[in-house]
Motif scaffolding. Structure first.
Motif, PDB file in Angstrom:
ATOM      1  N   SER A 149      78.692  28.785  45.010  1.00 26.68           N
ATOM      2  CA  SER A 149      79.456  27.540  45.176  1.00 26.68           C
ATOM      3  C   SER A 149      78.552  26.354  44.859  1.00 26.68           C
ATOM      4  O   SER A 149      77.350  26.511  44.639  1.00 26.68           O
ATOM      5  CB  SER A 149      79.980  27.426  46.609  1.00 26.68           C
ATOM      6  N   TYR A 150      79.121  25.196  44.888  1.00 28.61           N
ATOM      7  CA  TYR A 150      78.324  23.985  44.644  1.00 28.61           C
ATOM      8  C   TYR A 150      77.252  23.804  45.724  1.00 28.61           C
ATOM      9  O   TYR A 150      76.246  23.141  45.491  1.00 28.61           O
ATOM     10  CB  TYR A 150      79.238  22.756  44.575  1.00 28.61           C
ATOM     11  N   LYS A 151      77.433  24.416  46.880  1.00 25.89           N
ATOM     12  CA  LYS A 151      76.469  24.269  47.977  1.00 25.89           C
ATOM     13  C   LYS A 151      75.183  25.059  47.754  1.00 25.89           C
ATOM     14  O   LYS A 151      74.158  24.761  48.360  1.00 25.89           O
ATOM     15  CB  LYS A 151      77.087  24.732  49.301  1.00 25.89           C
ATOM     16  N   ASN A 152      75.225  26.095  46.927  1.00 27.93           N
ATOM     17  CA  ASN A 152      74.026  26.925  46.762  1.00 27.93           C
ATOM     18  C   ASN A 152      73.637  27.163  45.303  1.00 27.93           C
ATOM     19  O   ASN A 152      72.738  27.931  45.030  1.00 27.93           O
ATOM     20  CB  ASN A 152      74.220  28.273  47.472  1.00 27.93           C
ATOM     21  N   ARG A 153      74.306  26.493  44.403  1.00 32.07           N
ATOM     22  CA  ARG A 153      74.003  26.672  42.973  1.00 32.07           C
ATOM     23  C   ARG A 153      72.741  25.867  42.637  1.00 32.07           C
ATOM     24  O   ARG A 153      72.622  24.707  42.990  1.00 32.07           O
ATOM     25  CB  ARG A 153      75.178  26.184  42.139  1.00 32.07           C
ATOM     26  N   ASN A 154      71.807  26.499  41.948  1.00 31.62           N
ATOM     27  CA  ASN A 154      70.559  25.818  41.597  1.00 31.62           C
ATOM     28  C   ASN A 154      70.644  25.149  40.229  1.00 31.62           C
ATOM     29  O   ASN A 154      71.704  25.113  39.605  1.00 31.62           O
ATOM     30  CB  ASN A 154      69.369  26.783  41.695  1.00 31.62           C
ATOM     31  N   SER A 210      68.998  30.507  49.513  1.00 33.10           N
ATOM     32  CA  SER A 210      70.287  30.878  50.102  1.00 33.10           C
ATOM     33  C   SER A 210      70.404  32.390  50.228  1.00 33.10           C
ATOM     34  O   SER A 210      70.894  32.903  51.232  1.00 33.10           O
ATOM     35  CB  SER A 210      71.446  30.347  49.268  1.00 33.10           C
ATOM     36  N   ARG A 230      75.835  28.952  58.791  1.00 32.32           N
ATOM     37  CA  ARG A 230      76.730  28.342  57.804  1.00 32.32           C
ATOM     38  C   ARG A 230      75.938  27.659  56.694  1.00 32.32           C
ATOM     39  O   ARG A 230      76.338  27.671  55.534  1.00 32.32           O
ATOM     40  CB  ARG A 230      77.670  27.337  58.472  1.00 32.32           C
ATOM     41  N   ARG A 231      74.809  27.065  57.049  1.00 32.00           N
ATOM     42  CA  ARG A 231      74.000  26.358  56.040  1.00 32.00           C
ATOM     43  C   ARG A 231      73.409  27.301  55.000  1.00 32.00           C
ATOM     44  O   ARG A 231      73.033  26.878  53.920  1.00 32.00           O
ATOM     45  CB  ARG A 231      72.902  25.561  56.723  1.00 32.00           C
ATOM     46  N   SER A 232      73.292  28.582  55.337  1.00 32.00           N
ATOM     47  CA  SER A 232      72.760  29.552  54.374  1.00 32.00           C
ATOM     48  C   SER A 232      73.773  29.838  53.268  1.00 32.00           C
ATOM     49  O   SER A 232      73.405  30.378  52.235  1.00 32.00           O
ATOM     50  CB  SER A 232      72.398  30.861  55.085  1.00 32.00           C
ATOM     51  N   THR A 233      75.019  29.536  53.505  1.00 35.20           N
ATOM     52  CA  THR A 233      76.199  29.776  52.668  1.00 35.20           C
ATOM     53  C   THR A 233      76.671  31.229  52.730  1.00 35.20           C
ATOM     54  O   THR A 233      77.636  31.582  52.081  1.00 35.20           O
ATOM     55  CB  THR A 233      76.044  29.337  51.189  1.00 35.20           C
TER      56      THR A 233
END
Length: 172
Positions: A53-58, A67, A30-33
């Motif tokens: 998403s905001y979780k993996n956007r650089n 990711s 899940r942490r990998s997105t």
């Protein structure tokens, strides 16, 4: 732990369901997105999606390369472990990623084995005790444009051969 949970789940679900939902519920994946979105009943085909998403956007607004890499990293190994069964040892041996363009939208990767691939692997392991398998999938956008090229090497060995090889190394 994951193998134990998988064995319990086999009483209630198909291997494809366990593979898909096991990955998607696993904290490490899940942490990998990434998300497993499709798995064939024979496990020869797996498709993942890495949604932006905001979780993996650089910093520059595209999907962080880590990711992309981490979402694709474990798929082949676990896929092959499940296809080949308990008489084989499978390890990721090497992995590289070559970024071609920024991922500014959701991207996808397909992990495919054919029946011929599996027979070839079994034949090589039968003849040599071990085999290094190379697969080169691409991460693509919805239009099929390549975002990154992957190069994965998996080590596959007969379980008894592998145990004997480790024992010999330990005695040196």
């Amino acid at each position: 732990m994951y193998r134990t949970l998988s064995n319990i789940a086999k009483r209630f679900f198909t291997e494809a369901q366990i593979y898909k939902h096991g990955f998607n519920l696993s904290p490490m994946y899940r942490r990998s997105t990434g998300r497993v979105i499709e798995v064939s009943g024979d496990l020869l085909y797996v498709k993942i999606k890495i949604p932006i998403s905001y979780k993996n956007r650089n910093f520059v607004g595209s999907i962080f390369g880590g990711s992309l890499f981490s979402a694709t990293d474990p798929i082949y190994m676990i896929q092959l472990i499940n296809i080949l069964g308990d008489n084989y040892v499978v390890w990721d041996k090497d992995a590289t990623i070559k970024y071609k363009r920024p991922a500014r939208e959701d991207v996808f990767t397909e992990f495919i084995f054919t029946n011929e691939d599996i027979e070839h692997i079994k034949k090589q392991v039968s003849e040599h005790g071990e085999y290094n398998l190379v697969k080169t999938p691409n991460i693509v956008n919805k239009d099929g444009i390549t975002i990154a090229e992957l190069h994965k090497t998996m080590y596959v060995a007969d379980k008894n051969f592998y145990k004997e090889k480790r024992k010999q190394r330990a005695n040196k």
